[in-house]
Design a protein around this motif. Structure first.
Motif, PDB file in Angstrom:
ATOM      1  N   GLY A  30     -23.167  51.112  33.396  1.00 43.33           N
ATOM      2  CA  GLY A  30     -22.651  50.014  32.940  1.00 43.33           C
ATOM      3  C   GLY A  30     -23.554  49.109  32.077  1.00 43.33           C
ATOM      4  N   LYS A  31     -24.768  48.935  32.389  1.00 44.34           N
ATOM      5  CA  LYS A  31     -25.594  48.081  31.622  1.00 44.34           C
ATOM      6  C   LYS A  31     -25.872  48.789  30.312  1.00 44.34           C
ATOM      7  CE  LYS A  31     -28.271  45.936  35.526  1.00 44.34           C
ATOM      8  NZ  LYS A  31     -29.635  46.055  36.246  1.00 44.34           N
ATOM      9  N   ALA A  32     -26.025  49.964  30.424  1.00 42.43           N
ATOM     10  CA  ALA A  32     -26.187  50.793  29.029  1.00 42.43           C
ATOM     11  C   ALA A  32     -24.871  50.759  28.112  1.00 42.43           C
ATOM     12  CB  ALA A  32     -26.483  52.219  29.253  1.00 42.43           C
ATOM     13  N   ALA A  33     -23.712  50.691  28.665  1.00 40.96           N
ATOM     14  CA  ALA A  33     -22.674  50.593  27.928  1.00 40.96           C
ATOM     15  C   ALA A  33     -22.346  49.331  27.449  1.00 40.96           C
ATOM     16  CB  ALA A  33     -21.418  51.011  28.715  1.00 40.96           C
ATOM     17  N   ARG A  34     -22.844  48.111  28.061  1.00 38.40           N
ATOM     18  CA  ARG A  34     -22.751  47.107  27.535  1.00 38.40           C
ATOM     19  C   ARG A  34     -23.593  46.654  26.392  1.00 38.40           C
ATOM     20  NH1 ARG A  34     -22.010  45.529  32.987  1.00 38.40           N
ATOM     21  NH2 ARG A  34     -24.332  45.208  33.346  1.00 38.40           N
ATOM     22  N   THR A  35     -25.034  47.285  26.461  1.00 39.41           N
ATOM     23  CA  THR A  35     -26.088  47.294  25.325  1.00 39.41           C
ATOM     24  C   THR A  35     -25.548  47.884  24.330  1.00 39.41           C
ATOM     25  OG1 THR A  35     -27.589  47.200  27.332  1.00 39.41           O
ATOM     26  CG2 THR A  35     -28.464  47.874  25.052  1.00 39.41           C
ATOM     27  N   ARG A  36     -24.813  48.971  24.382  1.00 35.28           N
ATOM     28  CA  ARG A  36     -24.529  49.763  23.273  1.00 35.28           C
ATOM     29  C   ARG A  36     -23.294  48.963  22.609  1.00 35.28           C
ATOM     30  NH1 ARG A  36     -24.670  54.216  26.881  1.00 35.28           N
ATOM     31  NH2 ARG A  36     -22.505  53.952  27.338  1.00 35.28           N
ATOM     32  N   GLN A  37     -22.430  48.190  23.271  1.00 35.19           N
ATOM     33  CA  GLN A  37     -21.389  47.455  22.715  1.00 35.19           C
ATOM     34  C   GLN A  37     -22.068  45.983  21.921  1.00 35.19           C
ATOM     35  OE1 GLN A  37     -18.965  46.579  26.125  1.00 35.19           O
ATOM     36  NE2 GLN A  37     -17.698  48.195  25.986  1.00 35.19           N
ATOM     37  N   ARG A  38     -22.921  45.707  22.478  1.00 37.76           N
ATOM     38  CA  ARG A  38     -23.614  44.675  21.764  1.00 37.76           C
ATOM     39  C   ARG A  38     -24.115  45.029  20.568  1.00 37.76           C
ATOM     40  NH1 ARG A  38     -25.173  42.588  27.104  1.00 37.76           N
ATOM     41  NH2 ARG A  38     -27.054  43.749  26.938  1.00 37.76           N
ATOM     42  N   LYS A  39     -24.966  46.334  20.645  1.00 33.84           N
ATOM     43  CA  LYS A  39     -25.618  46.770  19.358  1.00 33.84           C
ATOM     44  C   LYS A  39     -24.476  47.165  18.394  1.00 33.84           C
ATOM     45  CE  LYS A  39     -29.768  49.243  20.163  1.00 33.84           C
ATOM     46  NZ  LYS A  39     -30.245  50.330  20.581  1.00 33.84           N
ATOM     47  N   ARG A  40     -23.187  47.726  18.680  1.00 33.00           N
ATOM     48  CA  ARG A  40     -22.139  47.894  17.708  1.00 33.00           C
ATOM     49  C   ARG A  40     -21.692  46.775  17.160  1.00 33.00           C
ATOM     50  NH1 ARG A  40     -18.771  50.376  21.194  1.00 33.00           N
ATOM     51  NH2 ARG A  40     -20.327  52.270  21.393  1.00 33.00           N
ATOM     52  N   ALA A  41     -21.424  45.670  18.054  1.00 28.41           N
ATOM     53  CA  ALA A  41     -20.842  44.477  17.373  1.00 28.41           C
ATOM     54  C   ALA A  41     -22.053  43.885  16.284  1.00 28.41           C
ATOM     55  CB  ALA A  41     -20.719  43.586  18.691  1.00 28.41           C
ATOM     56  N   ARG A  42     -23.237  43.976  16.970  1.00 32.27           N
ATOM     57  CA  ARG A  42     -24.130  43.383  15.734  1.00 32.27           C
ATOM     58  C   ARG A  42     -24.139  43.858  14.690  1.00 32.27           C
ATOM     59  NH1 ARG A  42     -28.897  43.805  18.956  1.00 32.27           N
ATOM     60  NH2 ARG A  42     -27.963  43.241  20.860  1.00 32.27           N
ATOM     61  N   ARG A  43     -24.099  45.384  14.691  1.00 29.73           N
ATOM     62  CA  ARG A  43     -24.089  46.207  13.322  1.00 29.73           C
ATOM     63  C   ARG A  43     -23.072  45.941  12.579  1.00 29.73           C
ATOM     64  NH1 ARG A  43     -23.850  51.751  15.322  1.00 29.73           N
ATOM     65  NH2 ARG A  43     -25.178  51.112  16.943  1.00 29.73           N
ATOM     66  N   SER A  44     -21.637  45.703  13.351  1.00 30.82           N
ATOM     67  CA  SER A  44     -20.413  45.616  12.769  1.00 30.82           C
ATOM     68  C   SER A  44     -20.795  44.155  11.782  1.00 30.82           C
ATOM     69  CB  SER A  44     -19.387  45.486  13.555  1.00 30.82           C
ATOM     70  OG  SER A  44     -17.978  45.209  12.867  1.00 30.82           O
TER      71      SER A  44
END
Length: 81
Positions: A30-44
């Motif tokens: 779950g923590k890794a998924a949240r980190t990936r989502q934050r990275k994806r949002a920043r990249r977007s």
């Protein structure tokens, strides 16, 4: 405590350890998924900003080019042959 009781207690303890390990693994995922989502949002967001900047730069260049081209024709006047 009889052998059967010891076996039942050991099984319960093993089951509890397994459940705790599974919960810990899920939390980590779950923590890794949240980190990936934050990275994806920043990249977007960065992509969006880059597109806006590129569009603004192109529009500015077009306006400057248009001004320069109209300024040149006004100074020189009409072309004569």
């Amino acid at each position: 405590m009889t052998t059967k009781q010891k076996l039942v207690a050991a099984t319960k303890q093993a089951k509890q350890r397994l459940v705790e390990a599974a919960d810990a693994a899920l939390v980590e995922q779950g923590k890794a998924a949240r980190t990936r989502q934050r990275k994806r949002a920043r990249r977007s967001a960065l992509k969006t900003v880059a597109k806006v900047v590129a569009f603004a730069g192109a529009a500015t260049a077009a306006v400057i080019g248009a001004k320069a081209s109209t300024r040149g024709t006004r100074r020189r006047g009409p072309a004569t042959t």
